[in-house]
Design a protein around this motif. Structure first.
Motif, PDB file in Angstrom:
ATOM      1  N   ALA A   8      40.455  43.349  29.942  1.00  0.00           N
ATOM      2  CA  ALA A   8      39.700  42.204  30.447  1.00  0.00           C
ATOM      3  C   ALA A   8      38.528  41.939  29.511  1.00  0.00           C
ATOM      4  O   ALA A   8      37.619  42.756  29.425  1.00  0.00           O
ATOM      5  CB  ALA A   8      39.201  42.465  31.867  1.00  0.00           C
ATOM      6  N   PRO A   9      38.549  40.803  28.797  1.00  0.00           N
ATOM      7  CA  PRO A   9      37.437  40.478  27.905  1.00  0.00           C
ATOM      8  C   PRO A   9      36.213  39.999  28.681  1.00  0.00           C
ATOM      9  O   PRO A   9      36.338  39.532  29.819  1.00  0.00           O
ATOM     10  CB  PRO A   9      38.014  39.356  27.034  1.00  0.00           C
ATOM     11  N   PRO A  10      35.019  40.101  28.096  1.00  0.00           N
ATOM     12  CA  PRO A  10      33.813  39.575  28.750  1.00  0.00           C
ATOM     13  C   PRO A  10      33.990  38.106  29.124  1.00  0.00           C
ATOM     14  O   PRO A  10      34.637  37.346  28.405  1.00  0.00           O
ATOM     15  CB  PRO A  10      32.729  39.745  27.673  1.00  0.00           C
ATOM     16  N   GLY A  11      33.428  37.743  30.264  1.00  0.00           N
ATOM     17  CA  GLY A  11      33.512  36.362  30.741  1.00  0.00           C
ATOM     18  C   GLY A  11      34.665  36.101  31.679  1.00  0.00           C
ATOM     19  O   GLY A  11      34.662  35.102  32.402  1.00  0.00           O
ATOM     20  N   LEU A  12      35.657  37.007  31.697  1.00  0.00           N
ATOM     21  CA  LEU A  12      36.802  36.827  32.589  1.00  0.00           C
ATOM     22  C   LEU A  12      36.351  36.984  34.042  1.00  0.00           C
ATOM     23  O   LEU A  12      35.547  37.855  34.355  1.00  0.00           O
ATOM     24  CB  LEU A  12      37.878  37.862  32.262  1.00  0.00           C
ATOM     25  N   ARG A  13      36.884  36.142  34.923  1.00  0.00           N
ATOM     26  CA  ARG A  13      36.586  36.239  36.364  1.00  0.00           C
ATOM     27  C   ARG A  13      37.704  37.037  37.024  1.00  0.00           C
ATOM     28  O   ARG A  13      38.830  36.565  37.095  1.00  0.00           O
ATOM     29  CB  ARG A  13      36.516  34.847  36.986  1.00  0.00           C
ATOM     30  N   VAL A  14      37.365  38.226  37.496  1.00  0.00           N
ATOM     31  CA  VAL A  14      38.376  39.145  38.025  1.00  0.00           C
ATOM     32  C   VAL A  14      38.072  39.486  39.479  1.00  0.00           C
ATOM     33  O   VAL A  14      37.013  40.046  39.780  1.00  0.00           O
ATOM     34  CB  VAL A  14      38.455  40.444  37.193  1.00  0.00           C
ATOM     35  N   ARG A  40      38.692  30.331  42.134  1.00  0.00           N
ATOM     36  CA  ARG A  40      38.846  30.015  40.707  1.00  0.00           C
ATOM     37  C   ARG A  40      38.749  31.278  39.848  1.00  0.00           C
ATOM     38  O   ARG A  40      37.973  31.351  38.901  1.00  0.00           O
ATOM     39  CB  ARG A  40      37.805  28.992  40.267  1.00  0.00           C
ATOM     40  N   LEU A  41      39.565  32.255  40.189  1.00  0.00           N
ATOM     41  CA  LEU A  41      39.581  33.516  39.453  1.00  0.00           C
ATOM     42  C   LEU A  41      40.621  33.461  38.333  1.00  0.00           C
ATOM     43  O   LEU A  41      41.632  32.779  38.461  1.00  0.00           O
ATOM     44  CB  LEU A  41      39.897  34.668  40.416  1.00  0.00           C
ATOM     45  N   ASP A  42      40.345  34.181  37.261  1.00  0.00           N
ATOM     46  CA  ASP A  42      41.303  34.266  36.153  1.00  0.00           C
ATOM     47  C   ASP A  42      42.370  35.315  36.427  1.00  0.00           C
ATOM     48  O   ASP A  42      43.520  35.174  36.021  1.00  0.00           O
ATOM     49  CB  ASP A  42      40.578  34.619  34.844  1.00  0.00           C
ATOM     50  N   ARG A  43      41.968  36.397  37.104  1.00  0.00           N
ATOM     51  CA  ARG A  43      42.867  37.514  37.408  1.00  0.00           C
ATOM     52  C   ARG A  43      42.480  38.107  38.752  1.00  0.00           C
ATOM     53  O   ARG A  43      41.341  37.967  39.197  1.00  0.00           O
ATOM     54  CB  ARG A  43      42.744  38.648  36.375  1.00  0.00           C
ATOM     55  N   ILE A  44      43.429  38.809  39.353  1.00  0.00           N
ATOM     56  CA  ILE A  44      43.121  39.675  40.498  1.00  0.00           C
ATOM     57  C   ILE A  44      43.767  41.021  40.228  1.00  0.00           C
ATOM     58  O   ILE A  44      44.908  41.092  39.769  1.00  0.00           O
ATOM     59  CB  ILE A  44      43.619  39.084  41.835  1.00  0.00           C
ATOM     60  N   VAL A 106      32.378  41.247  32.271  1.00  0.00           N
ATOM     61  CA  VAL A 106      33.427  40.733  33.157  1.00  0.00           C
ATOM     62  C   VAL A 106      32.781  40.344  34.486  1.00  0.00           C
ATOM     63  O   VAL A 106      31.933  41.065  35.015  1.00  0.00           O
ATOM     64  CB  VAL A 106      34.544  41.778  33.368  1.00  0.00           C
ATOM     65  N   ARG A 107      33.174  39.212  35.026  1.00  0.00           N
ATOM     66  CA  ARG A 107      32.597  38.724  36.288  1.00  0.00           C
ATOM     67  C   ARG A 107      33.491  39.156  37.435  1.00  0.00           C
ATOM     68  O   ARG A 107      34.419  38.447  37.825  1.00  0.00           O
ATOM     69  CB  ARG A 107      32.468  37.202  36.241  1.00  0.00           C
TER      70      ARG A 107
END
Length: 197
Positions: A8-14, A40-44, A106-107
């Motif tokens: 998970a790169p920085p800035g990703l919403r997890v 509005r998440l990029d990943r779970i 990571v958010r």
């Protein structure tokens, strides 16, 4: 990065969805898909726990629950993980702190069903968890109103986002939480286990 942990790169919403997943079922899939979209998440990441201190009886073996979860949840933006086992953590506060150290930038958003919001104030260091990352609460049948009026919800009342701003949750500074209403499913792992017995 430790072996076996997702990238998970920085800035990703997890979003982090913890639980015993004993067993994982279509209800978990539905709330995961809704949380991806509505928050509005990029990943779970499903955090399949080694055990749950609030449950008196231990879950099925971890390998069995992980395999079942992978069969049930097949989505390119969802990772099935045994993070707590790999990190050696048991309490959510410790897991969150470890993940934030390992993934700076990571958010993370903690995801929970409304039934868990009702008992959130009984979790070990729950206020620390709320101070560390945003919390996304997903309504469940019969738990929407109890969650809204729970002790934790009352204490965190000023930090609640309006429903229409739930998509901003991952970008907000904690403490902050939002609760979303989703199409209801009465499925529960407890009922599925009872049906097998």
């Amino acid at each position: 990065m430790r072996a076996g942990l997702p990238l998970a790169p920085p800035g990703l919403r997890v979003g982090l969805l913890g639980g015993s997943f004993d067993p994982a079922h279509q209800g978990h899939v539905r709330i995961t898909e809704e949380a991806l979209r509505r928050f509005r998440l990029d990943r779970i990441w499903w955090l399949v726990s080694p055990g749950n201190p609030l449950k008196p009886h231990g879950p099925a073996p971890l390998a069995e629950r992980m395999a079942n979860a992978r069969r049930m949840m097949q989505h390119p933006r969802v990772a099935i993980t045994d993070v707590e086992t790999r990190l050696g953590t048991r309490m959510t506060a410790d897991t969150v702190a470890a993940l934030q150290r390992l993934y700076p930038g990571v958010r993370f958003v903690w995801l929970m069903g409304a039934d868990n919001m009702v008992q959130f104030d009984r979790w070990d260091r729950w206020a620390e968890i709320a101070a560390r990352l945003p919390i996304g609460v997903i309504a469940r049948p019969g738990w929407r109103m109890p969650a809204r009026f729970s002790r934790a919800a009352r204490i965190l009342g000023p930090a609640r986002l309006p429903d229409e701003q739930a998509g901003l949750l991952a970008d907000c500074r904690p403490p902050v939480w939002a609760m979303i209403n989703v199409p209801m499913s009465k499925l529960s792992s407890t009922a599925i286990r009872a049906g097998r017995a």
